[in-house]
Design a protein around this motif. Structure first.
Motif, PDB file in Angstrom:
ATOM      1  N   PHE A  74       0.828  -1.201   0.000  1.00 19.05           N
ATOM      2  CA  PHE A  74       0.000   0.000   0.000  1.00 19.05           C
ATOM      3  C   PHE A  74       0.864   1.253   0.000  1.00 19.05           C
ATOM      4  O   PHE A  74       1.902   1.292   0.663  1.00 19.05           O
ATOM      5  CB  PHE A  74      -0.910   0.058   1.246  1.00 19.05           C
ATOM      6  N   CYS A  75       0.407   2.250  -0.734  1.00 21.06           N
ATOM      7  CA  CYS A  75       0.942   3.606  -0.620  1.00 21.06           C
ATOM      8  C   CYS A  75      -0.255   4.451  -0.181  1.00 21.06           C
ATOM      9  O   CYS A  75      -1.230   4.588  -0.920  1.00 21.06           O
ATOM     10  CB  CYS A  75       1.495   4.098  -1.954  1.00 21.06           C
ATOM     11  N   ILE A  76      -0.182   4.972   1.039  1.00 19.03           N
ATOM     12  CA  ILE A  76      -1.330   5.653   1.624  1.00 19.03           C
ATOM     13  C   ILE A  76      -1.134   7.157   1.543  1.00 19.03           C
ATOM     14  O   ILE A  76      -0.123   7.689   1.998  1.00 19.03           O
ATOM     15  CB  ILE A  76      -1.547   5.194   3.075  1.00 19.03           C
ATOM     16  N   ASP A  77      -2.116   7.800   0.923  1.00 21.50           N
ATOM     17  CA  ASP A  77      -2.140   9.253   0.756  1.00 21.50           C
ATOM     18  C   ASP A  77      -0.856   9.767   0.098  1.00 21.50           C
ATOM     19  O   ASP A  77      -0.422  10.877   0.353  1.00 21.50           O
ATOM     20  CB  ASP A  77      -2.385   9.938   2.105  1.00 21.50           C
ATOM     21  N   ASN A  78      -0.257   8.940  -0.706  1.00 16.46           N
ATOM     22  CA  ASN A  78       0.989   9.251  -1.419  1.00 16.46           C
ATOM     23  C   ASN A  78       2.094   9.725  -0.469  1.00 16.46           C
ATOM     24  O   ASN A  78       2.970  10.497  -0.843  1.00 16.46           O
ATOM     25  CB  ASN A  78       0.746  10.290  -2.516  1.00 16.46           C
ATOM     26  N   ARG A  79       2.023   9.270   0.803  1.00 12.42           N
ATOM     27  CA  ARG A  79       3.011   9.699   1.802  1.00 12.42           C
ATOM     28  C   ARG A  79       3.629   8.552   2.588  1.00 12.42           C
ATOM     29  O   ARG A  79       4.765   8.656   3.015  1.00 12.42           O
ATOM     30  CB  ARG A  79       2.373  10.687   2.786  1.00 12.42           C
ATOM     31  N   ILE A  80       2.878   7.479   2.812  1.00  9.37           N
ATOM     32  CA  ILE A  80       3.367   6.372   3.646  1.00  9.37           C
ATOM     33  C   ILE A  80       3.285   5.071   2.851  1.00  9.37           C
ATOM     34  O   ILE A  80       2.242   4.747   2.291  1.00  9.37           O
ATOM     35  CB  ILE A  80       2.534   6.242   4.933  1.00  9.37           C
ATOM     36  N   LEU A  81       4.392   4.328   2.827  1.00  6.99           N
ATOM     37  CA  LEU A  81       4.419   3.015   2.205  1.00  6.99           C
ATOM     38  C   LEU A  81       4.192   1.961   3.291  1.00  6.99           C
ATOM     39  O   LEU A  81       4.771   2.046   4.371  1.00  6.99           O
ATOM     40  CB  LEU A  81       5.758   2.759   1.516  1.00  6.99           C
ATOM     41  N   VAL A  82       3.336   0.975   2.996  1.00  7.79           N
ATOM     42  CA  VAL A  82       3.034  -0.085   3.955  1.00  7.79           C
ATOM     43  C   VAL A  82       3.278  -1.425   3.279  1.00  7.79           C
ATOM     44  O   VAL A  82       2.736  -1.698   2.209  1.00  7.79           O
ATOM     45  CB  VAL A  82       1.564  -0.001   4.441  1.00  7.79           C
ATOM     46  N   ASP A  83       4.112  -2.247   3.920  1.00  5.47           N
ATOM     47  CA  ASP A  83       4.412  -3.578   3.405  1.00  5.47           C
ATOM     48  C   ASP A  83       3.897  -4.601   4.406  1.00  5.47           C
ATOM     49  O   ASP A  83       4.297  -4.597   5.573  1.00  5.47           O
ATOM     50  CB  ASP A  83       5.925  -3.729   3.207  1.00  5.47           C
ATOM     51  N   LEU A  84       2.975  -5.452   3.967  1.00  4.08           N
ATOM     52  CA  LEU A  84       2.378  -6.468   4.828  1.00  4.08           C
ATOM     53  C   LEU A  84       3.176  -7.762   4.718  1.00  4.08           C
ATOM     54  O   LEU A  84       3.561  -8.168   3.618  1.00  4.08           O
ATOM     55  CB  LEU A  84       0.930  -6.721   4.413  1.00  4.08           C
ATOM     56  N   LEU A 109       8.412   7.867   5.165  1.00  4.32           N
ATOM     57  CA  LEU A 109       8.003   6.877   6.155  1.00  4.32           C
ATOM     58  C   LEU A 109       7.473   5.607   5.500  1.00  4.32           C
ATOM     59  O   LEU A 109       6.649   5.663   4.593  1.00  4.32           O
ATOM     60  CB  LEU A 109       6.917   7.475   7.062  1.00  4.32           C
ATOM     61  N   GLY A 110       7.955   4.483   6.012  1.00  2.00           N
ATOM     62  CA  GLY A 110       7.452   3.175   5.606  1.00  2.00           C
ATOM     63  C   GLY A 110       7.100   2.376   6.842  1.00  2.00           C
ATOM     64  O   GLY A 110       7.722   2.534   7.897  1.00  2.00           O
ATOM     65  N   LEU A 111       6.093   1.536   6.726  1.00  2.00           N
ATOM     66  CA  LEU A 111       5.702   0.653   7.821  1.00  2.00           C
ATOM     67  C   LEU A 111       5.796  -0.786   7.335  1.00  2.00           C
ATOM     68  O   LEU A 111       5.266  -1.118   6.274  1.00  2.00           O
ATOM     69  CB  LEU A 111       4.268   0.934   8.267  1.00  2.00           C
ATOM     70  N   ILE A 112       6.478  -1.618   8.098  1.00  2.00           N
ATOM     71  CA  ILE A 112       6.486  -3.053   7.849  1.00  2.00           C
ATOM     72  C   ILE A 112       5.614  -3.678   8.924  1.00  2.00           C
ATOM     73  O   ILE A 112       5.838  -3.465  10.116  1.00  2.00           O
ATOM     74  CB  ILE A 112       7.907  -3.641   7.911  1.00  2.00           C
ATOM     75  N   VAL A 113       4.623  -4.440   8.492  1.00  2.00           N
ATOM     76  CA  VAL A 113       3.653  -5.007   9.422  1.00  2.00           C
ATOM     77  C   VAL A 113       3.647  -6.518   9.249  1.00  2.00           C
ATOM     78  O   VAL A 113       3.268  -7.015   8.193  1.00  2.00           O
ATOM     79  CB  VAL A 113       2.239  -4.454   9.162  1.00  2.00           C
ATOM     80  N   ASN A 114       4.093  -7.229  10.275  1.00  2.00           N
ATOM     81  CA  ASN A 114       4.112  -8.682  10.237  1.00  2.00           C
ATOM     82  C   ASN A 114       2.939  -9.205  11.064  1.00  2.00           C
ATOM     83  O   ASN A 114       2.982  -9.200  12.293  1.00  2.00           O
ATOM     84  CB  ASN A 114       5.446  -9.211  10.775  1.00  2.00           C
ATOM     85  N   PHE A 115       1.909  -9.665  10.385  1.00  2.00           N
ATOM     86  CA  PHE A 115       0.696 -10.111  11.062  1.00  2.00           C
ATOM     87  C   PHE A 115       0.841 -11.479  11.715  1.00  2.00           C
ATOM     88  O   PHE A 115      -0.029 -11.892  12.471  1.00  2.00           O
ATOM     89  CB  PHE A 115      -0.480 -10.124  10.081  1.00  2.00           C
ATOM     90  N   ARG A 116       1.899 -12.206  11.429  1.00  2.00           N
ATOM     91  CA  ARG A 116       2.075 -13.532  12.033  1.00  2.00           C
ATOM     92  C   ARG A 116       2.388 -13.429  13.525  1.00  2.00           C
ATOM     93  O   ARG A 116       2.164 -14.357  14.275  1.00  2.00           O
ATOM     94  CB  ARG A 116       3.196 -14.290  11.310  1.00  2.00           C
ATOM     95  N   GLN A 117       2.903 -12.296  13.959  1.00  2.00           N
ATOM     96  CA  GLN A 117       3.238 -12.113  15.367  1.00  2.00           C
ATOM     97  C   GLN A 117       1.967 -12.101  16.209  1.00  2.00           C
ATOM     98  O   GLN A 117       0.945 -11.548  15.811  1.00  2.00           O
ATOM     99  CB  GLN A 117       3.988 -10.789  15.565  1.00  2.00           C
TER     100      GLN A 117
END
Length: 132
Positions: A74-84, A109-117
């Motif tokens: 995801f690229c949210i509001d053309n400001r934050i990258l999110v990698d699931l 800003l980028g967010l890495i989100v690991n849902f397995r945790q």
């Protein structure tokens, strides 16, 4: 390493938007738990982003080293990258990849989100080269 790094490091980047996005990520995790598929997390996040009126681009192509295109989830509001992610742990390569994405896309800003945790802990990756 960077001029005034301590002052810049303490500054929150995109505070209002990042808090809203992280809140939505927690909603996704609370609803689906930690044993779903990456696509399911992405689908629910997309619904929540739309319901909250946030602009986003899903599976945004990013050309790295002019050879191949990768995709950030995801690229949210053309400001934050999110990698699931859905894997036992986040690796150094995941961080390096996000840093390349941020540099290539000129985002801060980028967010890495690991849902397995079992406990969700989104990781913030900052692009100091792009900081103002």
């Amino acid at each position: 390493m960077y001029p005034n790094a301590p002052n810049r490091k303490n500054k929150l980047i995109e505070p209002e938007l990042s808090f809203k996005v992280v809140g939505l990520l927690y909603q996704v995790h609370n609803k689906l738990g930690h044993y779903s598929r990456e696509r399911q997390y992405g689908d629910l996040l997309e619904i929540l982003l739309r319901e909250n009126g946030l602009l986003y681009e899903r599976e945004k192509p990013i050309t790295v080293a002019e050879r191949k295109s990768n995709f950030v989830d995801f690229c949210i509001d053309n400001r934050i990258l999110v990698d699931l992610k859905v894997k036992p742990f986040t690796t150094k390569e995941d961080y390096r990849q996000m840093q390349r994405y941020l540099t290539t896309e000129e985002k801060e800003l980028g967010l890495i989100v690991n849902f397995r945790q079992k406990t969700l802990r989104p990781k913030r990756i900052l692009n100091y080269k792009h900081r103002k």
